[in-house]
Design a protein around this motif. Structure first.
Motif, PDB file in Angstrom:
ATOM      1  N   LEU A 126       0.933  -1.157   0.056  1.00 27.43           N
ATOM      2  CA  LEU A 126       0.028  -0.024  -0.047  1.00 27.43           C
ATOM      3  C   LEU A 126       1.016   1.291  -0.054  1.00 27.43           C
ATOM      4  O   LEU A 126       1.949   1.369   0.901  1.00 27.43           O
ATOM      5  N   ASP A 127       0.853   1.969  -1.126  1.00 26.59           N
ATOM      6  CA  ASP A 127       1.540   3.170  -1.123  1.00 26.59           C
ATOM      7  C   ASP A 127       0.306   4.422  -0.797  1.00 26.59           C
ATOM      8  O   ASP A 127      -0.785   4.507  -1.306  1.00 26.59           O
ATOM      9  N   VAL A 128       0.624   5.378  -0.064  1.00 25.98           N
ATOM     10  CA  VAL A 128      -0.156   6.477   0.534  1.00 25.98           C
ATOM     11  C   VAL A 128       0.548   7.694   0.620  1.00 25.98           C
ATOM     12  O   VAL A 128       1.567   7.480   1.277  1.00 25.98           O
ATOM     13  N   PHE A 129       0.121   8.704   0.215  1.00 27.68           N
ATOM     14  CA  PHE A 129       0.725  10.142   0.320  1.00 27.68           C
ATOM     15  C   PHE A 129      -0.230  10.958   0.967  1.00 27.68           C
ATOM     16  O   PHE A 129      -0.983  11.549   0.725  1.00 27.68           O
ATOM     17  N   SER A 130       0.052  11.106   2.315  1.00 30.13           N
ATOM     18  CA  SER A 130      -0.714  11.807   3.213  1.00 30.13           C
ATOM     19  C   SER A 130      -0.458  13.102   3.038  1.00 30.13           C
ATOM     20  O   SER A 130       0.635  13.734   2.730  1.00 30.13           O
ATOM     21  N   PRO A 131      -1.631  13.895   3.168  1.00 28.50           N
ATOM     22  CA  PRO A 131      -1.208  15.251   2.828  1.00 28.50           C
ATOM     23  C   PRO A 131      -0.590  16.293   3.597  1.00 28.50           C
ATOM     24  O   PRO A 131       0.093  17.303   3.050  1.00 28.50           O
ATOM     25  N   ASP A 132      -0.191  15.624   4.732  1.00 27.85           N
ATOM     26  CA  ASP A 132       0.935  16.384   5.652  1.00 27.85           C
ATOM     27  C   ASP A 132       2.072  15.821   5.741  1.00 27.85           C
ATOM     28  O   ASP A 132       2.908  16.242   6.509  1.00 27.85           O
ATOM     29  N   ALA A 133       2.291  14.862   4.757  1.00 28.04           N
ATOM     30  CA  ALA A 133       3.743  14.300   4.543  1.00 28.04           C
ATOM     31  C   ALA A 133       4.618  15.041   3.395  1.00 28.04           C
ATOM     32  O   ALA A 133       4.199  15.594   2.471  1.00 28.04           O
ATOM     33  N   GLU A 134       5.814  14.916   3.725  1.00 27.64           N
ATOM     34  CA  GLU A 134       6.728  15.494   2.793  1.00 27.64           C
ATOM     35  C   GLU A 134       6.923  14.662   1.399  1.00 27.64           C
ATOM     36  O   GLU A 134       7.290  14.897   0.401  1.00 27.64           O
TER      37      GLU A 134
END
Length: 195
Positions: A126-134
């Motif tokens: 699972l790849d996930v790009f959290s809005p608050d992550a760099e």
């Protein structure tokens, strides 16, 4: 430091770094508050990132914001807590449950993640790009257990380092005609002895 104009933020950040060696945090203002049609909101992600830093063990020593940014509401701690999902290595959680949570929080399913607010699932990865992550996170599952977590570059797919735990934060935004009322203020997150 509260500034009058957004165009002054970069110059002030450069001056603070030049004179003190400190990298100032920047809390941006929305041009317009997000709506149900807002799919990806880069400003919202930057604002969430600053709130996370302020809530952490090492908040920025200097924070720059415009008066507009200071006056715009933020989620209070309770609202933000409901929008976060903590995942850690060794945790037993079905991959499908995490995917269902991501979809319910407005994350967009893609073939490959490139920008905040997206996720991708294939096999036990699972790849996930959290809005608050760099940068995005890659979680590898073995059955229902999270075997490993690492951050990676969305451009090169190269690993940026292993992590033991992450928090994925969804942006608060209106859904299905509902109105989201943000009840917090940036000053609620400032450390106790802030000027």
């Amino acid at each position: 430091v509260v500034l009058a104009h957004p165009r002054d933020l970069d110059a002030w950040a450069g001056d603070v770094h030049s004179f003190s060696g400190i990298h100032a945090g920047v809390f941006p203002a929305w041009d317009a508050l997000p709506t149900a049609d807002t799919i990806i909101d880069e400003i919202g992600g930057q604002r969430l990132r600053v709130l996370r830093q302020l809530d952490g063990d090492h908040p920025p020593k200097v924070l720059l914001a415009t008066m507009q940014a200071l006056l715009q509401p933020v989620p209070d701690r309770e609202q933000l807590g409901k929008q976060r999902r903590r995942l850690r290595v060794g945790q037993e959680v079905p991959l499908e449950e995490v995917v269902t949570w991501l979809v319910s929080q407005g994350f967009q399913r893609m073939e490959a993640v490139e920008i905040p607010g997206e996720f991708s699932s294939r096999g036990g990865i699972l790849d996930v790009f959290s809005p608050d992550a760099e940068a995005p996170y890659r979680l590898e599952f073995l059955g229902d257990a999270i075997e490993s977590i690492r951050q990676f570059s969305p451009d090169s797919q190269r690993s940026l380092g292993d992590l033991q735990a992450v928090e994925v934060t969804a942006q608060l935004r209106p859904r299905d005609g509902e109105k989201v009322v943000l009840r917090g203020n940036l000053t609620d997150y400032l450390p106790a002895r802030s000027w």
